[in-house]
Design a protein around this motif. Structure first.
Motif, PDB file in Angstrom:
ATOM      1  N   LEU A  91      37.631  31.531  41.477  1.00 23.01           N
ATOM      2  CA  LEU A  91      38.464  31.544  42.421  1.00 23.01           C
ATOM      3  C   LEU A  91      37.424  32.001  43.874  1.00 23.01           C
ATOM      4  O   LEU A  91      37.852  31.163  44.963  1.00 23.01           O
ATOM      5  N   LYS A  92      36.699  32.796  43.906  1.00 21.62           N
ATOM      6  CA  LYS A  92      35.739  33.278  44.729  1.00 21.62           C
ATOM      7  C   LYS A  92      34.854  32.343  45.280  1.00 21.62           C
ATOM      8  O   LYS A  92      34.633  31.892  46.385  1.00 21.62           O
ATOM      9  N   GLU A  93      34.310  31.636  44.346  1.00 21.22           N
ATOM     10  CA  GLU A  93      33.440  30.499  44.480  1.00 21.22           C
ATOM     11  C   GLU A  93      34.080  29.366  45.358  1.00 21.22           C
ATOM     12  O   GLU A  93      33.830  28.683  46.199  1.00 21.22           O
ATOM     13  N   PHE A  94      35.241  29.088  44.727  1.00 24.99           N
ATOM     14  CA  PHE A  94      35.992  27.996  45.386  1.00 24.99           C
ATOM     15  C   PHE A  94      36.419  28.367  46.639  1.00 24.99           C
ATOM     16  O   PHE A  94      36.356  27.520  47.745  1.00 24.99           O
ATOM     17  N   LYS A  95      36.926  29.469  47.036  1.00 27.50           N
ATOM     18  CA  LYS A  95      37.339  29.941  48.291  1.00 27.50           C
ATOM     19  C   LYS A  95      36.042  29.865  49.225  1.00 27.50           C
ATOM     20  O   LYS A  95      36.091  29.503  50.344  1.00 27.50           O
ATOM     21  N   ALA A  96      34.713  30.267  48.883  1.00 22.88           N
ATOM     22  CA  ALA A  96      33.576  30.427  49.641  1.00 22.88           C
ATOM     23  C   ALA A  96      33.197  28.963  49.854  1.00 22.88           C
ATOM     24  O   ALA A  96      32.516  28.782  50.923  1.00 22.88           O
ATOM     25  N   ALA A  97      33.461  27.948  49.030  1.00 22.59           N
ATOM     26  CA  ALA A  97      32.614  26.836  49.249  1.00 22.59           C
ATOM     27  C   ALA A  97      33.101  25.869  50.294  1.00 22.59           C
ATOM     28  O   ALA A  97      34.313  26.235  50.819  1.00 22.59           O
ATOM     29  N   ASN A 129      50.295  39.366  40.101  1.00 22.49           N
ATOM     30  CA  ASN A 129      49.258  38.063  40.849  1.00 22.49           C
ATOM     31  C   ASN A 129      48.843  38.385  42.064  1.00 22.49           C
ATOM     32  O   ASN A 129      47.631  38.187  42.253  1.00 22.49           O
ATOM     33  N   VAL A 130      49.677  39.152  42.754  1.00 26.68           N
ATOM     34  CA  VAL A 130      49.047  39.381  44.257  1.00 26.68           C
ATOM     35  C   VAL A 130      48.045  40.513  44.073  1.00 26.68           C
ATOM     36  O   VAL A 130      47.028  40.361  44.798  1.00 26.68           O
ATOM     37  N   MET A 131      48.271  41.286  43.289  1.00 24.59           N
ATOM     38  CA  MET A 131      47.138  42.458  42.971  1.00 24.59           C
ATOM     39  C   MET A 131      45.911  41.942  42.846  1.00 24.59           C
ATOM     40  O   MET A 131      44.859  42.408  43.176  1.00 24.59           O
ATOM     41  N   PHE A 188      51.976  32.513  34.425  1.00 26.83           N
ATOM     42  CA  PHE A 188      50.428  32.677  34.525  1.00 26.83           C
ATOM     43  C   PHE A 188      50.058  34.136  35.292  1.00 26.83           C
ATOM     44  O   PHE A 188      49.681  34.569  36.317  1.00 26.83           O
ATOM     45  N   LYS A 189      50.197  35.112  34.264  1.00 30.35           N
ATOM     46  CA  LYS A 189      49.994  36.580  34.531  1.00 30.35           C
ATOM     47  C   LYS A 189      48.601  37.059  34.770  1.00 30.35           C
ATOM     48  O   LYS A 189      48.226  38.155  35.223  1.00 30.35           O
ATOM     49  N   HIS A 190      47.554  36.262  34.105  1.00 29.61           N
ATOM     50  CA  HIS A 190      46.353  36.755  33.809  1.00 29.61           C
ATOM     51  C   HIS A 190      45.434  35.760  34.984  1.00 29.61           C
ATOM     52  O   HIS A 190      44.642  35.106  34.341  1.00 29.61           O
ATOM     53  N   ILE A 191      45.234  36.313  36.114  1.00 29.46           N
ATOM     54  CA  ILE A 191      44.459  35.604  37.197  1.00 29.46           C
ATOM     55  C   ILE A 191      43.230  36.140  36.815  1.00 29.46           C
ATOM     56  O   ILE A 191      42.009  35.386  37.330  1.00 29.46           O
ATOM     57  N   ALA A 192      42.742  37.434  36.568  1.00 27.10           N
ATOM     58  CA  ALA A 192      41.667  38.199  36.588  1.00 27.10           C
ATOM     59  C   ALA A 192      40.511  37.508  35.894  1.00 27.10           C
ATOM     60  O   ALA A 192      39.500  37.315  36.294  1.00 27.10           O
ATOM     61  N   PRO A 193      40.692  37.003  34.649  1.00 22.35           N
ATOM     62  CA  PRO A 193      39.580  36.107  34.117  1.00 22.35           C
ATOM     63  C   PRO A 193      38.913  35.195  35.029  1.00 22.35           C
ATOM     64  O   PRO A 193      37.694  34.619  34.836  1.00 22.35           O
ATOM     65  N   TYR A 194      39.635  34.504  36.019  1.00 22.32           N
ATOM     66  CA  TYR A 194      39.001  33.490  36.745  1.00 22.32           C
ATOM     67  C   TYR A 194      38.580  34.008  38.088  1.00 22.32           C
ATOM     68  O   TYR A 194      38.767  33.095  38.925  1.00 22.32           O
TER      69      TYR A 194
END
Length: 179
Positions: free
Chosen positions: A173-179, A18-20, A163-169
């Motif tokens: 997540l980038k959009e949420f962080k930037a907003a 998840n961290v990676m 929840f091992k697969h964050i990569a598809p999102y």
């Protein structure tokens, strides 16, 4: 900067994965490791560590992310520290389902009653929720019923509780962080 909070099983390989994956959003990912068995101590420790990291960062949009029990803490501590939150399969009822696993699960109920009243209303749109349809640890429908009034909920069809697969999102997540 993204602050990562592990779940109850803090030494799982999934946490490293998840961290990676979170590093694809922001290369500065900090992990706060906590005991999981002493809720009042954990709350104080996580809150102090998060406050310290947020006050030291140059990032004007830091976030906190938590999985399972870490999601429980990320939502509350993120709100108290004024940062956006990502919660993945949050364990919203640890006072019910942690009995026999930790020393004092009733402390979670005490923490809930002492938290700022209507904090989710005040936190609207500052938390992004991911729920797995295949979560066998916590009831995702119960979590959705509680959280969907305040936050965007994204449903995952394949992942389990960890929840091992964050990569598809990542893009979302980038959009949420930037907003």
């Amino acid at each position: 900067m993204i602050i990562y909070l592990h779940g109850f099983s803090s030494s799982r390989p999934d946490d490293y994965e998840n961290v990676m994956q979170l590093k694809m959003i922001d290369p500065d990912v900090r992990v706060i490791s906590y005991s999981t068995v002493h809720p009042r101590h954990d709350m104080t420790y996580i809150l102090n560590e998060t406050h310290k990291l947020v006050s030291e960062t140059q990032d004007d949009k830091p976030m906190i992310c938590g999985v399972g029990l870490g999601g429980y803490w990320a939502e509350r501590v993120g709100f108290l520290c004024g940062v956006k939150q990502i919660i993945l399969n949050p364990n919203l009822f640890p006072e019910e389902n942690m009995e026999g696993k930790i020393d004092r699960p009733e402390e979670y109920l005490d923490i809930k009653t002492k938290c700022i009243e209507d904090f989710r209303e005040k936190n609207q749109s500052r938390c992004l929720v991911f729920l797995s349809k295949n979560d066998k640890v916590v009831d995702p429908k119960r979590s959705d019923a509680l959280l969907s009034h305040y936050y965007e909920v994204i449903w995952d069809d394949t992942d389990a509780h960890q929840f091992k697969h964050i990569a598809p999102y990542i893009q979302r997540l980038k959009e949420f962080k930037a907003a």
